[in-house]
Design a protein around this motif. Structure first.
Motif, PDB file in Angstrom:
ATOM      1  N   ASP A   1     -90.332 -20.161  61.308  1.00 30.91           N
ATOM      2  CA  ASP A   1     -89.244 -20.637  62.178  1.00 30.91           C
ATOM      3  C   ASP A   1     -89.366 -20.024  63.570  1.00 30.91           C
ATOM      4  O   ASP A   1     -89.128 -20.704  64.583  1.00 30.91           O
ATOM      5  CB  ASP A   1     -87.890 -20.272  61.580  1.00 30.91           C
ATOM      6  N   LEU A   2     -89.733 -18.742  63.634  1.00 27.22           N
ATOM      7  CA  LEU A   2     -89.866 -18.077  64.931  1.00 27.22           C
ATOM      8  C   LEU A   2     -91.051 -18.649  65.704  1.00 27.22           C
ATOM      9  O   LEU A   2     -90.957 -18.880  66.917  1.00 27.22           O
ATOM     10  CB  LEU A   2     -90.029 -16.570  64.728  1.00 27.22           C
ATOM     11  N   ALA A   3     -92.158 -18.890  65.027  1.00 21.80           N
ATOM     12  CA  ALA A   3     -93.317 -19.487  65.685  1.00 21.80           C
ATOM     13  C   ALA A   3     -92.970 -20.876  66.218  1.00 21.80           C
ATOM     14  O   ALA A   3     -93.368 -21.248  67.335  1.00 21.80           O
ATOM     15  CB  ALA A   3     -94.495 -19.566  64.713  1.00 21.80           C
ATOM     16  N   ALA A   4     -92.196 -21.635  65.447  1.00 22.87           N
ATOM     17  CA  ALA A   4     -91.778 -22.966  65.891  1.00 22.87           C
ATOM     18  C   ALA A   4     -90.865 -22.873  67.108  1.00 22.87           C
ATOM     19  O   ALA A   4     -90.950 -23.698  68.034  1.00 22.87           O
ATOM     20  CB  ALA A   4     -91.074 -23.696  64.749  1.00 22.87           C
ATOM     21  N   ALA A   5     -89.989 -21.869  67.140  1.00 16.50           N
ATOM     22  CA  ALA A   5     -89.098 -21.673  68.284  1.00 16.50           C
ATOM     23  C   ALA A   5     -89.899 -21.350  69.540  1.00 16.50           C
ATOM     24  O   ALA A   5     -89.566 -21.824  70.637  1.00 16.50           O
ATOM     25  CB  ALA A   5     -88.101 -20.558  67.988  1.00 16.50           C
ATOM     26  N   LEU A   6     -90.941 -20.562  69.402  1.00 19.60           N
ATOM     27  CA  LEU A   6     -91.771 -20.225  70.552  1.00 19.60           C
ATOM     28  C   LEU A   6     -92.549 -21.439  71.052  1.00 19.60           C
ATOM     29  O   LEU A   6     -92.736 -21.614  72.257  1.00 19.60           O
ATOM     30  CB  LEU A   6     -92.724 -19.085  70.191  1.00 19.60           C
ATOM     31  N   LYS A   7     -92.989 -22.279  70.116  1.00 20.64           N
ATOM     32  CA  LYS A   7     -93.668 -23.518  70.523  1.00 20.64           C
ATOM     33  C   LYS A   7     -92.703 -24.405  71.301  1.00 20.64           C
ATOM     34  O   LYS A   7     -93.079 -25.043  72.299  1.00 20.64           O
ATOM     35  CB  LYS A   7     -94.154 -24.263  69.281  1.00 20.64           C
ATOM     36  N   TRP A   8     -91.444 -24.447  70.846  1.00 21.99           N
ATOM     37  CA  TRP A   8     -90.426 -25.208  71.578  1.00 21.99           C
ATOM     38  C   TRP A   8     -90.247 -24.643  72.984  1.00 21.99           C
ATOM     39  O   TRP A   8     -90.189 -25.396  73.970  1.00 21.99           O
ATOM     40  CB  TRP A   8     -89.102 -25.151  70.810  1.00 21.99           C
ATOM     41  N   ALA A   9     -90.149 -23.320  73.092  1.00 24.53           N
ATOM     42  CA  ALA A   9     -89.977 -22.687  74.398  1.00 24.53           C
ATOM     43  C   ALA A   9     -91.176 -22.943  75.304  1.00 24.53           C
ATOM     44  O   ALA A   9     -91.016 -23.142  76.514  1.00 24.53           O
ATOM     45  CB  ALA A   9     -89.753 -21.183  74.222  1.00 24.53           C
ATOM     46  N   GLU A  10     -92.366 -22.954  74.745  1.00 23.35           N
ATOM     47  CA  GLU A  10     -93.567 -23.255  75.513  1.00 23.35           C
ATOM     48  C   GLU A  10     -93.457 -24.643  76.138  1.00 23.35           C
ATOM     49  O   GLU A  10     -93.834 -24.847  77.296  1.00 23.35           O
ATOM     50  CB  GLU A  10     -94.803 -23.186  74.605  1.00 23.35           C
TER      51      GLU A  10
ATOM     52  N   PHE B   1     -94.679  -9.857  62.400  1.00 21.33           N
ATOM     53  CA  PHE B   1     -94.894 -11.132  63.074  1.00 21.33           C
ATOM     54  C   PHE B   1     -96.113 -11.024  63.978  1.00 21.33           C
ATOM     55  O   PHE B   1     -96.331  -9.994  64.617  1.00 21.33           O
ATOM     56  CB  PHE B   1     -93.667 -11.500  63.912  1.00 21.33           C
ATOM     57  N   THR B   2     -96.909 -12.087  64.002  1.00 20.80           N
ATOM     58  CA  THR B   2     -98.051 -12.165  64.900  1.00 20.80           C
ATOM     59  C   THR B   2     -97.774 -13.233  65.941  1.00 20.80           C
ATOM     60  O   THR B   2     -97.518 -14.397  65.594  1.00 20.80           O
ATOM     61  CB  THR B   2     -99.340 -12.508  64.140  1.00 20.80           C
ATOM     62  N   MET B   3     -97.794 -12.849  67.187  1.00 27.08           N
ATOM     63  CA  MET B   3     -97.504 -13.783  68.267  1.00 27.08           C
ATOM     64  C   MET B   3     -98.553 -14.893  68.309  1.00 27.08           C
ATOM     65  O   MET B   3     -99.751 -14.608  68.317  1.00 27.08           O
ATOM     66  CB  MET B   3     -97.486 -13.048  69.607  1.00 27.08           C
ATOM     67  N   PRO B   4     -98.148 -16.156  68.319  1.00 28.57           N
ATOM     68  CA  PRO B   4     -99.111 -17.260  68.451  1.00 28.57           C
ATOM     69  C   PRO B   4     -99.911 -17.112  69.746  1.00 28.57           C
ATOM     70  O   PRO B   4     -99.395 -16.651  70.758  1.00 28.57           O
ATOM     71  CB  PRO B   4     -98.223 -18.509  68.478  1.00 28.57           C
ATOM     72  N   GLU B   5    -101.165 -17.531  69.703  1.00 25.86           N
ATOM     73  CA  GLU B   5    -102.031 -17.366  70.868  1.00 25.86           C
ATOM     74  C   GLU B   5    -101.960 -18.543  71.837  1.00 25.86           C
ATOM     75  O   GLU B   5    -102.258 -18.389  73.023  1.00 25.86           O
ATOM     76  CB  GLU B   5    -103.481 -17.171  70.411  1.00 25.86           C
ATOM     77  N   ASP B   6    -101.579 -19.708  71.349  1.00 29.56           N
ATOM     78  CA  ASP B   6    -101.638 -20.910  72.185  1.00 29.56           C
ATOM     79  C   ASP B   6    -100.318 -21.142  72.929  1.00 29.56           C
ATOM     80  O   ASP B   6     -99.691 -22.196  72.821  1.00 29.56           O
ATOM     81  CB  ASP B   6    -101.997 -22.127  71.338  1.00 29.56           C
TER      82      ASP B   6
ATOM     83  N   GLN C   1     -97.073 -16.911  78.116  1.00 28.45           N
ATOM     84  CA  GLN C   1     -97.824 -15.695  78.424  1.00 28.45           C
ATOM     85  C   GLN C   1     -97.777 -15.388  79.919  1.00 28.45           C
ATOM     86  O   GLN C   1     -97.580 -14.236  80.332  1.00 28.45           O
ATOM     87  CB  GLN C   1     -99.266 -15.845  77.944  1.00 28.45           C
ATOM     88  N   ALA C   2     -97.950 -16.421  80.737  1.00 29.52           N
ATOM     89  CA  ALA C   2     -97.876 -16.226  82.189  1.00 29.52           C
ATOM     90  C   ALA C   2     -96.452 -15.865  82.603  1.00 29.52           C
ATOM     91  O   ALA C   2     -96.240 -15.022  83.479  1.00 29.52           O
ATOM     92  CB  ALA C   2     -98.347 -17.490  82.907  1.00 29.52           C
TER      93      ALA C   2
END
Length: 239
Positions: A135-144, A182-187, A192-193
């Motif tokens: 769920d957290l990885a999906a939230a970060l993809k949304w934020a990206e 948790f491992t931060m997604p790389e993509d 990141q910027a």
């Protein structure tokens, strides 16, 4: 290439943006960055008020705004509410001027908290963290997908309350990584910027000061969170 371009834009615009932001941004950062940090006291100043911030564990933040001219003191809590209060003080805008963009900013803050904040809390205390991590990885993809392509900040060239609300979560994600939760997604090139731009902003870096100078800010936060998680899990086990 996309990340390199964003980072280049970042370095060109951070200094200019920093000059436009007054001490209220620093306060906004501290209000959020110090959440759940034990015994951290910071004295801050605006044009018309002396501000004392005292943060305790368990996400309790109090802002006492004593206006010397009228000798009135009030106490506010909840970091996002305090940030809105600071944005209403005289000075450079911390929200876009356009009503639609202002609404979008508030929506981004709300949705990030609902998506990433909820998953973050579950991940810290879940016995089976796999689902919460997803769920957290999906939230970060949304934020990206929501972050500005131009940068350097979340909504573009100016640092806003969106950045002040989200960067503390991002800093804590690094703690989860360090704890092996948790491992931060790389993509996530835009995030990141954006993270690099926020951490380079003097209002953020100036807020990341540990109460004990013998430890780094992140070391202090790591120890604080380890203790906090252990105490919460022990309390939950007794229920």
């Amino acid at each position: 290439m996309q990340q390199a371009a964003l980072e280049s834009t970042c370095s060109n615009q951070i200094e200019a943006s920093s000059r436009r932001v007054d001490s209220r941004v620093s306060m906004g950062h501290v209000l959020n960055l110090c959440m759940e940090t034990t015994h951290s006291m910071t004295h801050l100043h605006t044009r018309s008020a002396a501000v004392l911030l005292w943060t305790c564990p368990v996400s309790v933040t109090e802002l006492a705004d004593a206006a010397p001219a009228v000798h009135v003191t009030c106490s506010l809590y909840e970091s996002l509410v305090c940030n809105e209060y600071l944005a209403d003080l005289p000075g450079p805008a911390l929200l876009p001027q356009d009503p639609v963009e202002r609404a979008k900013a508030r929506l981004l803050i709300d949705q990030y908290g609902a998506k990433a904040g909820t998953a973050f809390g579950k991940l810290m205390f879940a016995s089976e963290p796999g689902s919460a991590a997803g769920d957290l990885a999906a939230a970060l993809k949304w934020a990206e997908g929501e972050a500005s392509s131009e940068g350097p900040y979340f909504m573009g060239r100016d640092f806003t309350l969106v950045d002040a609300a989200i960067i503390p979560f991002f800093i804590r994600l690094r703690l989860l990584d360090r704890m092996g939760l948790f491992t931060m997604p790389e993509d996530l090139p835009k995030l990141q910027a954006w993270e690099a731009a926020c951490l380079a902003h003097p209002a953020v870096s100036g807020s990341m000061q540990p109460p004990d100078s013998s430890k780094s800010y992140m070391d202090h936060m790591f120890e604080t969170y380890q203790q906090y998680i252990a105490e919460r899990k022990a309390a939950m086990a007794k229920q």
